[in-house]
Scaffold this motif. Sequence first.
Motif, PDB file in Angstrom:
ATOM      1  N   PRO A 107       0.817  -1.223   0.000  1.00  7.07           N
ATOM      2  CA  PRO A 107       0.000   0.000   0.000  1.00  7.07           C
ATOM      3  C   PRO A 107       0.850   1.272   0.000  1.00  7.07           C
ATOM      4  O   PRO A 107       0.349   2.371   0.029  1.00  7.07           O
ATOM      5  N   LEU A 108       2.186   1.062  -0.045  1.00 10.83           N
ATOM      6  CA  LEU A 108       3.084   2.213   0.174  1.00 10.83           C
ATOM      7  C   LEU A 108       3.368   2.955  -1.132  1.00 10.83           C
ATOM      8  O   LEU A 108       3.522   2.323  -2.174  1.00 10.83           O
ATOM      9  N   SER A 109       3.467   4.267  -0.996  1.00 16.97           N
ATOM     10  CA  SER A 109       4.010   5.017  -2.147  1.00 16.97           C
ATOM     11  C   SER A 109       5.366   5.529  -1.661  1.00 16.97           C
ATOM     12  O   SER A 109       5.477   6.119  -0.596  1.00 16.97           O
ATOM     13  N   GLY A 110       6.388   5.203  -2.391  1.00 17.80           N
ATOM     14  CA  GLY A 110       7.737   5.639  -2.000  1.00 17.80           C
ATOM     15  C   GLY A 110       8.487   4.529  -1.283  1.00 17.80           C
ATOM     16  O   GLY A 110       8.037   3.382  -1.215  1.00 17.80           O
ATOM     17  N   THR A 111       9.615   4.894  -0.723  1.00 22.64           N
ATOM     18  CA  THR A 111      10.558   3.935  -0.153  1.00 22.64           C
ATOM     19  C   THR A 111      10.625   4.102   1.354  1.00 22.64           C
ATOM     20  O   THR A 111      10.900   5.198   1.840  1.00 22.64           O
ATOM     21  N   TYR A 112      10.343   3.042   2.079  1.00 26.43           N
ATOM     22  CA  TYR A 112      10.378   3.066   3.553  1.00 26.43           C
ATOM     23  C   TYR A 112      11.607   2.293   4.025  1.00 26.43           C
ATOM     24  O   TYR A 112      11.791   1.132   3.645  1.00 26.43           O
ATOM     25  N   ARG A 113      12.432   2.942   4.851  1.00 27.84           N
ATOM     26  CA  ARG A 113      13.706   2.354   5.254  1.00 27.84           C
ATOM     27  C   ARG A 113      13.580   1.582   6.576  1.00 27.84           C
ATOM     28  O   ARG A 113      12.910   2.039   7.497  1.00 27.84           O
ATOM     29  N   LEU A 114      14.191   0.411   6.622  1.00 34.56           N
ATOM     30  CA  LEU A 114      14.130  -0.450   7.810  1.00 34.56           C
ATOM     31  C   LEU A 114      14.852   0.202   8.988  1.00 34.56           C
ATOM     32  O   LEU A 114      15.983   0.650   8.856  1.00 34.56           O
ATOM     33  N   ARG A 115      14.170   0.240  10.132  1.00 34.60           N
ATOM     34  CA  ARG A 115      14.732   0.855  11.350  1.00 34.60           C
ATOM     35  C   ARG A 115      15.006  -0.200  12.400  1.00 34.60           C
ATOM     36  O   ARG A 115      16.084  -0.289  12.949  1.00 34.60           O
ATOM     37  N   GLN A 116      14.020  -1.022  12.709  1.00 32.13           N
ATOM     38  CA  GLN A 116      14.231  -2.039  13.749  1.00 32.13           C
ATOM     39  C   GLN A 116      13.149  -3.105  13.663  1.00 32.13           C
ATOM     40  O   GLN A 116      12.130  -2.917  13.011  1.00 32.13           O
ATOM     41  N   ILE A 117      13.449  -4.249  14.280  1.00 30.11           N
ATOM     42  CA  ILE A 117      12.392  -5.252  14.421  1.00 30.11           C
ATOM     43  C   ILE A 117      12.257  -5.551  15.912  1.00 30.11           C
ATOM     44  O   ILE A 117      13.222  -5.415  16.680  1.00 30.11           O
ATOM     45  N   HIS A 118      11.062  -5.919  16.379  1.00 24.67           N
ATOM     46  CA  HIS A 118      10.861  -6.284  17.790  1.00 24.67           C
ATOM     47  C   HIS A 118       9.659  -7.208  17.884  1.00 24.67           C
ATOM     48  O   HIS A 118       8.933  -7.411  16.914  1.00 24.67           O
ATOM     49  N   PHE A 119       9.468  -7.758  19.084  1.00 27.44           N
ATOM     50  CA  PHE A 119       8.402  -8.744  19.289  1.00 27.44           C
ATOM     51  C   PHE A 119       7.460  -8.302  20.398  1.00 27.44           C
ATOM     52  O   PHE A 119       7.863  -7.564  21.292  1.00 27.44           O
ATOM     53  N   HIS A 120       6.240  -8.847  20.341  1.00 27.87           N
ATOM     54  CA  HIS A 120       5.292  -8.729  21.462  1.00 27.87           C
ATOM     55  C   HIS A 120       4.855 -10.143  21.797  1.00 27.87           C
ATOM     56  O   HIS A 120       4.570 -10.934  20.896  1.00 27.87           O
ATOM     57  N   TRP A 121       4.904 -10.476  23.094  1.00 27.45           N
ATOM     58  CA  TRP A 121       4.433 -11.815  23.470  1.00 27.45           C
ATOM     59  C   TRP A 121       3.722 -11.736  24.824  1.00 27.45           C
ATOM     60  O   TRP A 121       3.704 -10.680  25.471  1.00 27.45           O
ATOM     61  N   ALA A 127      -1.790 -16.341  24.404  1.00 27.23           N
ATOM     62  CA  ALA A 127      -1.975 -14.901  24.122  1.00 27.23           C
ATOM     63  C   ALA A 127      -0.610 -14.285  23.891  1.00 27.23           C
ATOM     64  O   ALA A 127       0.403 -14.836  24.296  1.00 27.23           O
ATOM     65  N   GLY A 128      -0.593 -13.132  23.277  1.00 31.26           N
ATOM     66  CA  GLY A 128       0.703 -12.471  23.089  1.00 31.26           C
ATOM     67  C   GLY A 128       0.694 -11.538  21.903  1.00 31.26           C
ATOM     68  O   GLY A 128       1.395 -10.537  21.884  1.00 31.26           O
ATOM     69  N   SER A 129      -0.129 -11.887  20.879  1.00 32.97           N
ATOM     70  CA  SER A 129      -0.131 -10.983  19.709  1.00 32.97           C
ATOM     71  C   SER A 129      -0.895  -9.712  20.054  1.00 32.97           C
ATOM     72  O   SER A 129      -1.716  -9.701  20.992  1.00 32.97           O
ATOM     73  N   GLU A 130      -0.637  -8.665  19.325  1.00 29.60           N
ATOM     74  CA  GLU A 130      -1.356  -7.389  19.532  1.00 29.60           C
ATOM     75  C   GLU A 130      -2.587  -7.361  18.630  1.00 29.60           C
ATOM     76  O   GLU A 130      -3.709  -7.190  19.105  1.00 29.60           O
ATOM     77  N   HIS A 131      -2.370  -7.549  17.316  1.00 23.51           N
ATOM     78  CA  HIS A 131      -3.533  -7.675  16.428  1.00 23.51           C
ATOM     79  C   HIS A 131      -4.184  -9.033  16.668  1.00 23.51           C
ATOM     80  O   HIS A 131      -3.497  -9.988  17.051  1.00 23.51           O
ATOM     81  N   THR A 132      -5.494  -9.104  16.483  1.00 20.86           N
ATOM     82  CA  THR A 132      -6.180 -10.404  16.568  1.00 20.86           C
ATOM     83  C   THR A 132      -6.954 -10.570  15.251  1.00 20.86           C
ATOM     84  O   THR A 132      -7.226  -9.596  14.552  1.00 20.86           O
ATOM     85  N   CYS A 257      10.842  -7.367  32.600  1.00 22.42           N
ATOM     86  CA  CYS A 257      10.117  -6.141  32.234  1.00 22.42           C
ATOM     87  C   CYS A 257       9.355  -6.298  30.930  1.00 22.42           C
ATOM     88  O   CYS A 257       8.852  -5.344  30.390  1.00 22.42           O
ATOM     89  N   LEU A 258       9.314  -7.501  30.417  1.00 21.93           N
ATOM     90  CA  LEU A 258       8.736  -7.604  29.069  1.00 21.93           C
ATOM     91  C   LEU A 258       7.525  -8.528  29.026  1.00 21.93           C
ATOM     92  O   LEU A 258       6.965  -8.748  27.989  1.00 21.93           O
ATOM     93  N   LEU A 259       7.134  -9.061  30.174  1.00 22.03           N
ATOM     94  CA  LEU A 259       6.028 -10.019  30.143  1.00 22.03           C
ATOM     95  C   LEU A 259       4.759  -9.277  29.729  1.00 22.03           C
ATOM     96  O   LEU A 259       4.571  -8.120  30.093  1.00 22.03           O
ATOM     97  N   ARG A 260       3.918  -9.917  28.941  1.00 26.89           N
ATOM     98  CA  ARG A 260       2.648  -9.316  28.549  1.00 26.89           C
ATOM     99  C   ARG A 260       2.857  -7.902  28.011  1.00 26.89           C
ATOM    100  O   ARG A 260       2.335  -6.933  28.544  1.00 26.89           O
ATOM    101  N   ASN A 261       3.704  -7.789  26.968  1.00 27.44           N
ATOM    102  CA  ASN A 261       3.916  -6.433  26.443  1.00 27.44           C
ATOM    103  C   ASN A 261       3.034  -6.216  25.209  1.00 27.44           C
ATOM    104  O   ASN A 261       3.475  -5.740  24.195  1.00 27.44           O
ATOM    105  N   PHE A 262       1.766  -6.624  25.321  1.00 28.12           N
ATOM    106  CA  PHE A 262       0.903  -6.402  24.156  1.00 28.12           C
ATOM    107  C   PHE A 262      -0.291  -5.546  24.560  1.00 28.12           C
ATOM    108  O   PHE A 262      -0.871  -5.720  25.618  1.00 28.12           O
ATOM    109  N   ARG A 263      -0.645  -4.596  23.696  1.00 30.53           N
ATOM    110  CA  ARG A 263      -1.803  -3.714  23.940  1.00 30.53           C
ATOM    111  C   ARG A 263      -3.040  -4.403  23.386  1.00 30.53           C
ATOM    112  O   ARG A 263      -2.986  -5.003  22.320  1.00 30.53           O
ATOM    113  N   PRO A 264      -4.194  -4.338  24.069  1.00 34.42           N
ATOM    114  CA  PRO A 264      -5.414  -4.968  23.552  1.00 34.42           C
ATOM    115  C   PRO A 264      -5.926  -4.208  22.317  1.00 34.42           C
ATOM    116  O   PRO A 264      -5.562  -3.062  22.089  1.00 34.42           O
TER     117      PRO A 264
END
Length: 276
Positions: A107-121, A127-132, A257-264
């Motif tokens: 869906p992008l117009s133009g070039t988006y540059r990679l910054r970082q990757i991270h996880f939510h669990w 449970a653990g994903s943010e999107h359902t 500090c990272l347990l349940r780091n997902f927003r509903p």
Amino acid sequence: VPVGYRMPDLRPAHWKEVFPVANGDRQSPIDIKTEETKYDPSLRPLNPSYDPASAKIILNNGHSTSVEFDDTVNKSGSFQPNRSNLLSEFSCSDAEPTTAFVLTGGPLSGTYRLRQIHFHWGSNDEAGSEHTVDGMKYAAELHVVHWNAEKYSSFVEAASQSDGLAVMAVFLKIGECNPQLSKITDRLDTIRIKGKKALFTNFDPRCLLPKSLDYWTYFGSLTVPPLLESVIWIVLREPISVCSEQLSTAEDEVACCLLRNFRPPQPLRGREVRRN
Ligand SMILES: COc1ccc(N2C[C@H](O)c3cc(S(N)(=O)=O)sc3S2(=O)=O)cc1
Ligand SMILES: [Zn+2]
């Protein structure tokens, strides 16, 4: 700590007290109701092309672990990949080594540059994903964060623009162990403490992507403070697999500090979710 100082409550339900945009009309994550998604023929195939040498450090930023990439110099043209170390490292992608680390197409117009990757669990495999998807949670969710380097001169500027960021989300489901993911989970013991970082080079995020790059897309926000409404979300429909041991390693290693780091999921507020 000054007398009477009240530590801000860091739970998602209280974020609106510090970040009013939490009640905005393009907040993320959302529940994707597959029956209500709209096919859009104008959506193009995604084209992730990453330069593995740009992987830099693995970082524990207090609510997630992330692999940070060198997004300062656009390597297209200047970076001559040394085929020996690249190809030996990346048995997963037989694609030609690239000279850039960008996401285009979709869906992008133009070039988006990679910054970082991270996880939510979460604290268990259920449970653990943010999107359902139709109310279903996955065990975890990978976010590949890019910024619109063509239109904006810095990441921070892009993060405050409605088309500034593009985050590709990949669901993780419990199944086979994932050797590519182990390259990250095996390193988590080196970043147990918040703010800790460790060298982490020659990692190609394409190794973490599923076979199919079919996706849903919608306009949303960061899922953590400052919750800026600047993200074009690209949620891959096919999950990748991870085994329980890998997830529990991740949880054990940095559970402090990272347990349940997902927003509903947040209200859709009339937004459309399109699919290619
Ligand atoms: C302007 O202030 C900032 C804006 C963004 C960030 N980042 C770190 C966040 O952890 C974060 C969370 C993202 S998520 N879960 O995909 O919505 S994306 C992202 S980030 O790498 O952009 C830092 C400062
Ligand atoms: Zn995220």
